[in-house]
Write an enzyme that holds these catalytic residues in place. Sequence first.
Site, short mmCIF file in Angstrom:
data_model
loop_
_atom_site.label_atom_id
_atom_site.label_comp_id
_atom_site.label_asym_id
_atom_site.label_seq_id
_atom_site.Cartn_x
_atom_site.Cartn_y
_atom_site.Cartn_z
N LYS A 38 -46.67 29.50 25.16
CA LYS A 38 -47.53 28.48 24.57
C LYS A 38 -46.68 27.40 23.80
CE LYS A 38 -48.48 31.66 20.88
NZ LYS A 38 -49.26 33.04 20.58
N TYR A 248 -34.68 8.47 -1.88
CA TYR A 248 -35.77 8.19 -2.52
C TYR A 248 -36.14 9.13 -3.71
CZ TYR A 248 -38.00 5.67 1.29
OH TYR A 248 -38.54 4.72 2.36
C1 LIG Z 1 -48.49 33.94 20.67
C2 LIG Z 1 -48.95 35.24 21.31
C3 LIG Z 1 -47.99 36.20 21.51
C4 LIG Z 1 -46.20 36.06 21.45
O1 LIG Z 1 -46.25 36.45 19.83
P1 LIG Z 1 -44.81 36.04 18.92
O2 LIG Z 1 -45.29 36.61 17.78
O3 LIG Z 1 -44.33 34.85 19.05
O4 LIG Z 1 -43.86 37.12 19.86
C5 LIG Z 1 -48.53 37.29 22.12
N1 LIG Z 1 -49.70 37.47 22.45
C6 LIG Z 1 -50.54 36.69 22.13
C7 LIG Z 1 -52.08 36.78 22.15
C8 LIG Z 1 -50.43 35.50 21.29
O5 LIG Z 1 -51.17 34.64 20.86
#
Ligand SMILES: *Cc1c(COP(=O)(O)O)cnc(C)c1O
Length: 356
Positions: A38, A248
């Site tokens: 994602k 700044y």
């Molecule tokens: C993002 C996510 C993961 C991966 O999580 P990490 O902490 O990045 O390893 C696994 N399962 C679900 C449902 C997620 O939303």
Amino acid sequence: MINIPSPLRLRLDREALVANWRWLAAQGGAAACGAALKADGYGLGAREVMHHLVAAGCRDFFVASWAEAAALMPLVEGVSLSVLHGVGEADMIAAKTLPARPVLGSFRQVARWRAAGEGRPCDVMVDTGMNRLGLRVEEALGGALDGLAIETLLSHLASADEDSAQNGQQLAAFRELKGRIPARRYSLANSAGVCLGTDYAFDLTRPGLALYGGTPRPEAAGHIRQVLFPEARVLQVRSVRAGETVGYGATWTAAEDGWVAVANMGYADGYLRCHAGSGAASWQTRRLPLAGRVSMDLVAFDASDAGAIEEGDWLTLDYALAETAERSGLSQYELLTGLGQRWAREWSAPGSHPEA
Ligand SMILES: *Cc1c(COP(=O)(O)O)cnc(C)c1O
């Protein structure tokens, strides 16, 4: 087309990515090891990450939305893609067209899929304590899923990065679900969950952070390799006199006559102002502390100890995720996903290093 080189680049280490996946896979014992892709592969580039992991043997991938799924088409034969946010009314066309499965996460989504999914396969998320997405356990056990052909039944750990009693409670709840709801596979663990041991692995793990170089728990320290190395070009090297200030708010004062290297990068690139006071970069073997505030697209480093540095040289930012999170107050996730679109993402070429 003219090729305009970017003054910012993320060097991405394919072998480190694959080594991290292999380590995570080994921690899961007999379970298959998937990958969360994602947010464009946590900012590294989902297509490239998927390509490298498929070549290493990974077959199970997870994105948040149908737009993210569409961006990964066409899929390699035998690859499974799940959409974690399930399926809304507006997603139905994508969900019936693309070779990906929704992770149904509410009673309404299950009803929608039963009515209009045309019997296509689906995954289901059941909530065991996160209270984010997923059917309630009572709903799941109370008949809401009867007769549904479930490919993977998922739940998600809320506190796996801590030694919390909630982990054991969620594990027990998920075991109970496994005994009562038929599915082809069961999946509970993210990166931190993988580090909790094979009890948490079930059939399929779904790490994200640790693939990309994050250390979710102390067990992973020393095993997970840094994948992403942000580099910025020096736009100019300028002299500063003792007593002069930089940037700044004039928050940094030169203690002696020296040099600062100004680089093409700033908070608009995801290098946020909270790096002030602790951020640094390296050039050859020299360390250059950040000097003053971070601007929108400029930043200055104290180059007084790097006498030979020149305009056009590349600086490598200090960006080891666990340490950088510790000193900046940002999470390792934010450090990855915040890096903007001005960074050219450059993967180490296959074969550029001897295979491990
Ligand atoms: C993002 C996510 C993961 C991966 O999580 P990490 O902490 O990045 O390893 C696994 N399962 C679900 C449902 C997620 O939303």
